[in-house]
Design a protein around this motif. Structure first.
Motif, short mmCIF file in Angstrom:
data_model
loop_
_atom_site.label_atom_id
_atom_site.label_comp_id
_atom_site.label_asym_id
_atom_site.label_seq_id
_atom_site.Cartn_x
_atom_site.Cartn_y
_atom_site.Cartn_z
N TRP A 152 0.83 -1.21 0.00
CA TRP A 152 0.00 0.00 0.00
C TRP A 152 0.87 1.26 0.00
N PHE A 156 1.13 4.21 -2.70
CA PHE A 156 0.87 5.60 -2.31
C PHE A 156 2.03 6.51 -2.71
N TRP A 180 -2.48 10.36 3.20
CA TRP A 180 -2.31 8.98 3.65
C TRP A 180 -3.58 8.47 4.33
N PHE A 183 -6.05 7.74 1.69
CA PHE A 183 -5.64 6.55 0.95
C PHE A 183 -6.02 5.29 1.72
#
Length: 373
Positions: A152, A156, A180, A183
């Motif tokens: 992840w 990102f 973040w 996300f």
């Protein structure tokens, strides 16, 4: 009835042992994964600062070009200033992501920029350092983040770098806290906002203050080094030397002419006076310009120190507010526990003897009735 009496007797026996204790909650500690992420990220920041400073110093030591030396010093100032802000954030994963973005941007920018816009023939040193730091932060994230968390974060970082390009050496302040969180929520994961125990909060504040203070001291020292380089630049000495050489040649010609043609001595002296006056004017102008530049840079340095001090005070204030909020969040639980033990003590101390007396009175009444019968 017998069950109630048994419970009352058990409560009375416990209340007589003075086991009522009051303790102030120190808050829940950070999860082991977050604590390890914070520790490794800040350790990487110190390594990054050392590597960048060592590379910049190597470029300064071997380059004869003043502009290249000044560019190397500016590079390490910018990188370390952005890195300390990224690494000292309170959310460990955000700090790791920002450090990763910094290294990725710097590596990409150095790879795409020609030598003439970097550090001349010594640009390879900076490129190798940037590539090495990018590989190290990738490895650190892979070893620190558990499960699919690493994938992840890589996704990102790739997305953020593509959507937010930079123009100068890949060094630009960034804070991805909100990005973040959004996300993770897009992945169906609710982020954890734990600040840790009081001891961890105090340790976090100490790290921030120490890192910002060290960065400020380094920046002041490096800025002073830049001022000294500019002060010693060759153009000033070359121009003064050229004027002195011209004066020497004029003196030699004047002596030669004065020995053979005394009547020309007056005219030569007049010319000499003009040369000397021009030399004095030139030196005065150069000195005035040098001191003006020094004063301007001193004001810029003072402004920077003031801004850094205000930023540091703001961080300390926010950390204090977070600490006070953590303590206040623990107060309702403490008050609830105290009220529970107070009510329990009242029930045991007042209700217990009453129930026991009532029961004993009933037993005694039944015994009297049996005696009368």
């Amino acid at each position: 009835m017998k069950r109630l009496l048994c419970l009352l007797f058990a409560a009375m026996s416990l209340s007589g042992c003075s086991l009522l204790k009051v303790s102030v909650s120190t808050g829940d500690p950070l999860p082991r994964r977050d604590a390890e992420t914070r520790l490794m990220t800040r350790g990487f920041y110190y390594d990054l600062s050392s590597e960048v400073s060592r590379t910049a110093d190597s470029i300064v030591a071997v380059s004869p070009d003043l502009s290249v030396r000044l560019a190397a010093i500016r590079w390490k100032i910018r990188v370390t200033r952005v890195a300390v802000s990224a690494a000292m954030q309170s959310i460990p994963e955000v700090a790791l992501a920002d450090m990763w973005i910094l290294c990725r941007r710097m590596d990409d920018a150095f790879s795409a920029t020609p030598d003439s816009l970097l550090f001349g023939p010594h640009s390879g040193l900076a490129r190798r350092t940037a590539a090495q730091l990018e590989r190290r932060i990738d490895k650190l994230a892979r070893e620190t983040l558990a499960g699919e968390r690493y994938g992840w974060m890589m996704e990102f970082v790739d997305r953020f770098v593509k959507e937010h390009p930079v123009t100068e050496q890949g060094v630009e302040p960034v804070n991805t806290t909100l990005a973040w969180i959004e996300f993770l929520r897009g992945k169906g994961v609710e982020p954890d906002f734990a600040t840790g125990s009081i001891a961890e909060v105090l340790a976090d504040v100490n790290d921030r203050v120490s890192g910002q203070t060290q960065q400020l001291a380094n920046t002041v020292g490096w800025s002073k080094e830049m001022l000294e380089m500019e002060w010693r630049q060759e153009s000033l000495r070359a121009e003064v030397g050229a004027r002195l050489d011209s004066l020497e040649r004029d003196l030699n010609r004047m002596v030669l002419v004065a020995e053979h043609l005394p009547e020309m001595s007056d005219r030569m002296m007049a010319g000499l006076n003009g040369e000397v006056a021009q030399l004095v004017d030139t030196m005065n102008s150069l000195v005035d310009n040098a001191f003006y530049d020094f004063e301007r840079q001193r004001r810029e340095l003072q402004s920077y120190v003031t801004q850094e001090r205000e930023a540091l005070v703001g961080q300390l204030r926010r950390s204090a507010e977070e600490l006070i909020a953590s303590v206040l969040d623990a107060v309702p639980g403490l008050v609830g526990k105290i009220l529970f033990y107070v009510v329990l003590a009242l029930v045991v101390l007042i209700g217990g003897p009453f129930a026991l007396g009532f029961w004993l009175g009933g037993v005694r009444q039944r015994l009297k009735q049996k005696d009368r019968e």
